[in-house]
Design a protein around this motif. Structure first.
Motif, PDB file in Angstrom:
ATOM      1  N   ARG A  29      10.257  -4.458  -6.860  1.00 18.77           N
ATOM      2  CA  ARG A  29       9.725  -5.562  -7.672  1.00 18.77           C
ATOM      3  C   ARG A  29      10.603  -5.826  -8.886  1.00 18.77           C
ATOM      4  NH1 ARG A  29       3.741  -5.091 -10.193  1.00 18.77           N
ATOM      5  NH2 ARG A  29       4.856  -3.959 -11.851  1.00 18.77           N
TER       6      ARG A  29
ATOM      7  N   ARG B  98      12.358  -9.388  -9.635  1.00 14.08           N
ATOM      8  CA  ARG B  98      12.083 -10.121 -10.872  1.00 14.08           C
ATOM      9  C   ARG B  98      13.318 -10.250 -11.745  1.00 14.08           C
ATOM     10  NH1 ARG B  98       7.062 -10.918 -12.676  1.00 14.08           N
ATOM     11  NH2 ARG B  98       7.485 -10.167 -14.799  1.00 14.08           N
TER      12      ARG B  98
ATOM     13  N   TYR C 131       5.438 -15.961 -15.101  1.00 12.51           N
ATOM     14  CA  TYR C 131       6.341 -14.891 -14.668  1.00 12.51           C
ATOM     15  C   TYR C 131       5.970 -13.569 -15.336  1.00 12.51           C
ATOM     16  CZ  TYR C 131      10.531 -11.974 -15.250  1.00 12.51           C
ATOM     17  OH  TYR C 131      11.394 -10.927 -15.321  1.00 12.51           O
TER      18      TYR C 131
END
Length: 671
Positions: free
Chosen positions: A139, A143, A280
């Protein structure tokens, strides 16, 4: 190799040998550490063997230890004891570190190995902790833009580099403003000020090289001055200086930096496919999305604003009684609120402060940790980076647990605020390592040093963070200690504040600096009764800052952040006599780095839990109930980020709490 940063440290518990480290050691050490880390990463990504958890994820966990050591040392001294040389190094290091990080997350071969493990995760027979580390690693790469290619990948790298530069500039501009401004006072200006404040201001004057007392923009001087000075013009001067930090024009002005930061964050989020930077950022937090944050903050805003307006009306009458025409101004609030507290609760800061000696409050924090978790603290005689610092070895049942360092006093070389950091985190892989944890505060020096009640609460707050680091018990450093969701990280710290309010703690440790007498029972009762005094003001100034932060990031980036700030406050109906706790030009939580961007609400999100979590001890009938303390350590303090935050809290309390506990705790609705 004569560079001490590159040698093995033969110091007690491998603490950085600060007495042997010079500023000129940092740049070559960073160069060596960056090269070593990239070589380790290249060896992982270039391996010919198929990816396994051991040869990829664990290999990454083991890599970069030299870099961690160099940066842990450098950023400790750069934040708490800055010099021109260290500030120059920060400006040099920031873009290089951003580029280094981008080179790793942009390593396509490395990401391919991580992604292959993720796709095959069900067949890997991983422990729960290993599965969590794999998920978080992938992740984090996603990101960071690992899936971007070509021009988009290049632009992401450029954005990260520029943001790193801007964050450093913002911090250094703010430090310069805080360091450079002070107000010299004549002897006649001291009328009405308590002795402890006069002594602290004389010490600050010596620090500034002037013969008389001065007020600085250190909160430990500015706030008591605003509370006690009857000279309205001087209060206005100090308030304006304090609230204009970072926004006074010239080369240290942060307003243009804030605008560029917001634009770059929005572009970064768009590259990754998010509607806004807040979408986000909040995706990985407990809140999950901007609307959940907005709902919480607005649920608190309405009762807090109503209370603040009611309080303002009372204070304005007091202002008029002193012969001043209204309206009540922001530089009046602290002064008249202090007078009102004394009138309504018979509680005077000058009378209270001698009972809150810094050393005794440190003892209190240690004693609570001993009763709750069995920790013991023994002074360590080791070289540290500043004479004000002190260190302790932390043990339990004779076993070494951690090293704790305290750096408590304000000085011109230290950035404002209070924080906790780990120079070394807890881990069991690739070998067992105990943490080295530091608390940094900005209390006024004195002999002895005396704290306000709020400052004593700050000491307990930061020590709560330290306990989260010390009691961590996980395998991998990447998920140890405070490596948790941002809106969960404040739970242990805010929860620990509650033990300062336990009557038995104050009865034992709140002793008078001159007589040694315990705080009188009547005063203790008044302290506890007044715990929620002025909560309308405190809640409004905080929630306003959190909502401005959220709205900065939840839509298109504002061309003029100051105009956007004004629009948000106007839409809220901000009381005119209250300012945001952190106006944009000095909102370091949000603009010094990404840590609390879209995340300043986290303190309140955690407070929803901390009020409910302390209730577990109250329901057990003992603030030091052994079984509840054991559950707190097992379910929250020892687990780091090895489990989702909501699940951890639910393990501890059986369910997630509602906002009512927070409102009752702040006295904003009837208990």
């Amino acid at each position: 190799m004569t560079n001490p940063l590159l040698q093995e440290w033969d110091t007690p518990f491998a603490i950085a040998p600060f007495d042997r480290i010079a500023d000129e050691d940092f740049a070559p050490a960073l160069e060596e550490a960056l090269s070593a880390h990239l070589a380790e990463v290249d060896a992982i990504s270039g391996a010919t063997e198929p990816p396994t958890f051991a040869n990829t994820i664990e290999a990454m966990e083991a890599a970069g230890k030299l870099l961690d050591r160099v940066l842990g040392t450098f950023f400790t001294v750069a934040g708490a004891d800055s010099t021109e040389a260290r500030e120059a190094l920060q400006r040099e290091f920031s873009p290089r570190l951003a580029a280094h990080s981008a080179a790793i997350t942009g390593n396509r071969a490395l990401f391919s190995r991580i992604d292959a493990l993720w796709q095959d995760r069900d067949a890997l027979d991983l422990s729960d902790e290993q599965a969590r580390v794999l998920m978080l690693t992938r992740r984090g790469f996603m990101r960071a833009g690992a899936a971007l290619e070509g021009a988009q990948a290049e632009r992401m790298t450029a954005i990260k580099s520029r943001l790193a530069v801007l964050g450093t500039e913002f911090t250094q501009n703010l430090l310069a403003d805080e360091r450079d401004w002070y107000l010299e006072l004549a002897e006649g200006d001291l009328d009405g000020l308590p002795d402890f404040l006069i002594r602290a201001m004389r010490a600050a004057g010596q620090d500034k090289g002037v013969s008389g007392p001065v007020v600085t923009t250190s909160r430990s001087l500015a706030t008591p001055f605003l509370q006690s000075s009857p000279r309205r013009a001087l209060r206005e001067a100090v308030w304006r200086a304090f609230t204009s930090r970072g926004g006074r024009g010239g080369k240290t002005d942060n307003r243009a930096i804030a605008a560029e930061v917001l634009a770059l964050r929005a572009e970064r989020a768009a590259l990754l496919g998010y509607d806004s930077f807040a979408d986000y950022k909040l995706e990985t937090e407990m809140a999950g999305n901007p609307q959940a944050v907005r709902d919480l903050l607005m649920a608190v805003w309405a009762p807090a604003r109503a209370q603040a307006l009611a309080d303002a009306a009372v204070l304005e009458k007091m202002l008029a009684a002193d012969g001043f025409d209204g309206p009540l101004e922001p530089w009046d609030w602290h002064f008249y609120a202090a007078k009102r507290r004394q009138a309504e609760h018979d509680l005077d800061e000058a009378a209270l402060k001698p009972y809150l000696q810094l050393d005794r409050m440190i003892e209190a924090a240690f004693a609570c940790a001993n009763r709750l978790f069995g920790l013991e603290f023994a002074p360590l005689d080791v070289p540290l980076y500043h004479p004000d610092c002190r260190a302790w070895e932390v043990t339990r049942d004779g076993r070494h647990v951690a090293v704790f360092i305290g750096d408590y006093f304000a000085r011109g070389s230290k950035r404002s605020g209070a924080w906790c950091s780990a120079m070394r985190g807890q881990a069991k892989f690739p070998q067992v390592q105990a943490p080295v944890v530091i608390n940094v505060c900005n209390f006024a020096k004195g002999d002895p040093a005396l704290l306000s009640y709020d400052e004593a609460r700050t000491l307990f707050h930061e020590f709560g963070h330290a306990l989260h680091q010390m009691l961590s018990d996980v395998t991998y450093e990447s998920i140890s200690g405070t490596s948790v969701a941002r809106d969960f990280v404040e739970l242990p710290s805010q929860l620990y504040e509650h033990w300062l309010e336990v009557p038995a703690v104050l009865e034992e440790f709140a002793t008078h600096a001159e007589t040694g007498a315990a705080m009188p029972a009547a005063m203790l009762d008044k302290v506890l009764e007044a715990a929620n005094f002025d909560q309308g003001f405190q809640t409004v100034e905080y929630v306003a800052s959190a909502l401005v932060d959220l709205e900065f990031h939840a839509g298109p980036p504002p061309a003029d952040p100051m105009q956007k700030q004004a629009e948000v406050l106007e839409g809220l109906g901000m009381p005119r006599a209250i300012a945001m706790r952190h106006a944009t030009p000095h909102f370091a939580h949000v603009f010094s780095g990404d840590g609390y961007s879209s995340g300043y609400y986290s303190y309140m999100w955690s407070e929803v839990m901390d009020a409910d979590a302390f209730a577990a001890f109250e329901q057990a009938g003992d603030a030091f109930d052994p079984e509840t303390a054991k559950a707190l350590e097992r379910d929250i303090l020892s687990t780091g980020g090895s489990v989702e935050a909501a699940e951890l809290y639910t393990r501890f309390r059986g369910r997630l709490p509602g906002v009512e506990a927070l409102l009752k705790g702040r006295g904003l609705i009837a208990a």
